[in-house]
Write a protein that holds these residues in place. Structure first.
Motif, PDB file in Angstrom:
ATOM      1  N   GLY A 159      -6.366   7.781   0.131  1.00  0.00           N
ATOM      2  CA  GLY A 159      -5.373   8.352   1.039  1.00  0.00           C
ATOM      3  C   GLY A 159      -4.053   7.617   0.970  1.00  0.00           C
ATOM      4  N   GLY A 160      -4.065   6.386   0.424  1.00  0.00           N
ATOM      5  CA  GLY A 160      -2.849   5.599   0.279  1.00  0.00           C
ATOM      6  C   GLY A 160      -2.360   5.608  -1.151  1.00  0.00           C
ATOM      7  N   SER A 161      -1.902   4.462  -1.617  1.00  0.00           N
ATOM      8  CA  SER A 161      -1.351   4.356  -2.965  1.00  0.00           C
ATOM      9  C   SER A 161      -2.340   3.679  -3.901  1.00  0.00           C
ATOM     10  CB  SER A 161      -0.050   3.546  -2.928  1.00  0.00           C
ATOM     11  OG  SER A 161      -0.309   2.237  -2.436  1.00  0.00           O
ATOM     12  N   VAL A 162      -1.930   3.544  -5.182  1.00  0.00           N
ATOM     13  CA  VAL A 162      -2.710   2.829  -6.189  1.00  0.00           C
ATOM     14  C   VAL A 162      -1.965   1.552  -6.543  1.00  0.00           C
ATOM     15  CG1 VAL A 162      -3.596   2.860  -8.542  1.00  0.00           C
ATOM     16  CG2 VAL A 162      -3.677   4.921  -7.161  1.00  0.00           C
ATOM     17  N   LYS A 184       5.065   3.806  -3.532  1.00  0.00           N
ATOM     18  CA  LYS A 184       5.011   3.728  -4.988  1.00  0.00           C
ATOM     19  C   LYS A 184       3.636   3.282  -5.454  1.00  0.00           C
ATOM     20  CE  LYS A 184       6.729   0.243  -7.316  1.00  0.00           C
ATOM     21  NZ  LYS A 184       7.683  -0.713  -7.960  1.00  0.00           N
ATOM     22  N   SER A 185       3.128   3.926  -6.496  1.00  0.00           N
ATOM     23  CA  SER A 185       1.862   3.544  -7.124  1.00  0.00           C
ATOM     24  C   SER A 185       2.154   2.849  -8.442  1.00  0.00           C
ATOM     25  CB  SER A 185       0.980   4.770  -7.361  1.00  0.00           C
ATOM     26  OG  SER A 185       0.453   5.251  -6.135  1.00  0.00           O
ATOM     27  N   LEU A 186       1.358   1.801  -8.724  1.00  0.00           N
ATOM     28  CA  LEU A 186       1.486   1.045  -9.960  1.00  0.00           C
ATOM     29  C   LEU A 186       0.207   1.169 -10.763  1.00  0.00           C
ATOM     30  CD1 LEU A 186       2.825  -1.131 -11.809  1.00  0.00           C
ATOM     31  CD2 LEU A 186       1.762  -2.863 -10.317  1.00  0.00           C
ATOM     32  N   VAL A 187       0.322   1.556 -12.050  1.00  0.00           N
ATOM     33  CA  VAL A 187      -0.843   1.700 -12.918  1.00  0.00           C
ATOM     34  C   VAL A 187      -0.587   0.916 -14.200  1.00  0.00           C
ATOM     35  CG1 VAL A 187      -2.305   3.299 -14.194  1.00  0.00           C
ATOM     36  CG2 VAL A 187      -1.415   3.955 -11.963  1.00  0.00           C
TER      37      VAL A 187
END
Length: 502
Positions: free
Chosen positions: A199-202, A222-225
């Motif tokens: 439900g939140g970010s990565v 912001k998601s970081l992968v």
């Protein structure tokens, strides 16, 4: 000429005889009429009594049938078929029920106005509640972290982990799919065999981190992968990739800016036309689509916390052992908690399903230095305020598959874990619930894993308000649940027989 009318003596005697005969005849007629009247009166009296008695019997029978109908309605409404007890006044009845051998028997006693009774028994086919699980193999209503001290084993399909409240941090290979209300965080050595829905970010902070299925994060941050994703990657905010030259196997979609370092996107990339795209050494093998707007992925939904408070009717056919706080012999808390912990090993002699009610104890402990080993032949339900299961081993007797439920009640009916009213944790420390055992640990407080020398094993399910790790435990799954869990309700079948037994 004057005629002499006087009668002779003979004539006079004949006249007297005729008069006597007439009187006798009249008496006979009167007697016959009296007898007929008495007979008629008796017939009327008997008929009236019979009618009254028949009316009473009909009323009692109708009342008994009404009781059966009322019991069926209540049982179907509440899904509580066994140990039922109810009564009515108009009509007057009492009904009880009992379950055995996949049948439920309703016994109804109806009463007529004359005080007479009729007892009717109806037997229905019955399928007990199934162990459909608790919604996931592991459910924790707080943030949780899996490190190398938590080892998950999946002999078949991947396990399921639900985190309805908080974040999930992965630092170990996990044979599971994960659903988390908050953010999904990796800190190296994470390898998720299934998919992740957040439900939140990565925050995938290391190139070595991997999600082999799909990865979806609904949060707008912001998601970081920096690692790899085997399937599709979908985020509800901006998306930044790392420089580790990892691969994203499926389509990529974001609702915000996209910054591509050195990652290879094997398929299409989609993000809004009004957002920025920074591409360095990274490669997009598929098409790049920039529509006016992109929908965010859906956040996972979760069932509310399942409040469970013990009722004996939940466990039909179970014997009950109730421990007392004082004393040292059988039936006491010290019989289990104190050396030589004979209470634990005595459980090996159980031959019928049993409830061990230790709620009178301050806690139920196996930590007496005896390392008790229990070889179970039958199902066991344990109730206590808290548990210390240090060095306890439970195994299945040959040819059996016992189910063990380790329960700390949640007596506050508010659909959330309430670690109050004396409720405590379940301490797993050198504990083995394996070798044919399927076990459930349920507490509104914490499942606390310490671990001793890697001997901790748990086959079944964990359901708790929180999870704390501190030692190696090997977890494998098997469906096991508590009465009342949605999808695991008992089922009433067809009528097998119905008869009056009195």
């Amino acid at each position: 000429m004057l005629v002499n009318r006087s009668r002779s003596a003979g004539e006079q005697r004949r006249a007297a005889d005729d008069t006597g005969s007439a009187i006798v005849s009249v008496l006979i007629v009167m007697i016959l009429l009296s007898l007929m009247g008495l007979t008629a009166a008796a017939i009327v009296t008997n008929t009236t009594g019979s009618v009254v008695q028949t009316r009473g019997s009909v009323q009692a029978k109708a009342a008994a049938d009404a009781g059966i109908t009322a019991a069926l309605a209540q049982a179907r409404r509440t899904s509580e078929f066994c140990s039922l007890s109810l009564s009515g006044s108009q009509p007057s009845y009492t009904v009880t029920s009992s379950c055995a051998s996949n049948q439920v028997t309703f016994t109804s006693t109806g009463r007529g106005t004359d005080g007479g009774t009729t007892k009717t028994q109806a037997v229905y086919a019955y399928t007990p509640a199934k162990d459909v699980g608790m919604g996931a193999d592991l459910t924790f209503f707080n943030s949780a972290t899996f490190t190398y001290e938590v080892k998950t084993v999946s002999p078949g399909n991947a396990l399921t982990i639900n985190i309805p409240k908080g974040d999930f941090t992965c630092q170990v290979p996990i044979a599971a799919s994960i659903r988390v209300q908050g953010s999904f965080i990796t800190k190296g050595s994470c390898d998720v065999a299934g998919s992740v829905t957040a439900g939140g970010s990565v925050e995938m902070t290391n190139g070595s981190d991997t999600v082999r299925g799909n990865l979806s994060a609904a949060g707008t941050d912001k998601s970081l992968v920096r690692g790899s994703v085997g399937g599709a990657l979908t985020v509800g905010g901006s998306l930044e990739f790392g420089w580790e030259q990892k691969i994203i196997g499926g389509n990529v979609q974001a609702t915000g800016d996209v910054k591509l370092g050195s990652q290879r996107l094997s398929k299409a990339l989609t993000f809004p036309a009004g957002k920025k795209f920074e591409q360095d050494q990274g490669v997009v093998s598929g098409t790049i689509s920039r529509p006016a707007a992109v929908a965010a992925p859906a956040a996972p939904s979760f069932d509310a916390w399942f409040d469970y408070a013990y009722k004996s009717s939940d466990w039909p056919g179970y014997s009950i052992i109730t421990l007392t706080a004082s004393g040292t012999g059988p039936g006491t808390c010290n019989y289990f908690n104190a050396h030589p912990a004979t209470g634990w090993t005595s459980l090996s002699s159980l031959t019928t399903p049993t409830v061990l009610d230790a709620r009178a104890c301050s806690n139920l402990s196996a930590n007496s230095g005896t390392d008790p080993v229990v070889t179970l032949k039958t199902d066991l339900v344990m109730l206590a305020k808290s548990y210390d299961l240090t060095m306890l081993t439970m195994t299945a007797s040959s040819g059996t598959k016992p189910k063990v439920r380790v329960i700390v009640e949640d007596t506050t009916k508010d659909a959330k874990p309430s670690c109050t009213n004396g409720a405590g944790s379940i301490n797993i420390n050198g504990t083995s619930m394996a070798s044919g055992i399927t076990a459930l640990a349920y507490t509104p407080c914490t499942v606390d894993v310490h671990g001793i020398g890697g001997r901790d094993k748990w086959n079944g399910s964990l359901y708790s308000g929180a999870f704390s790790y501190g030692g190696l435990v090997t977890f494998s799954s098997a469906p096991i649940s508590l009465p009342g869990i949605t999808g695991g309700l008992p089922v009433l079948g067809d009528l097998d027989s119905q008869r009056d037994i009195r």
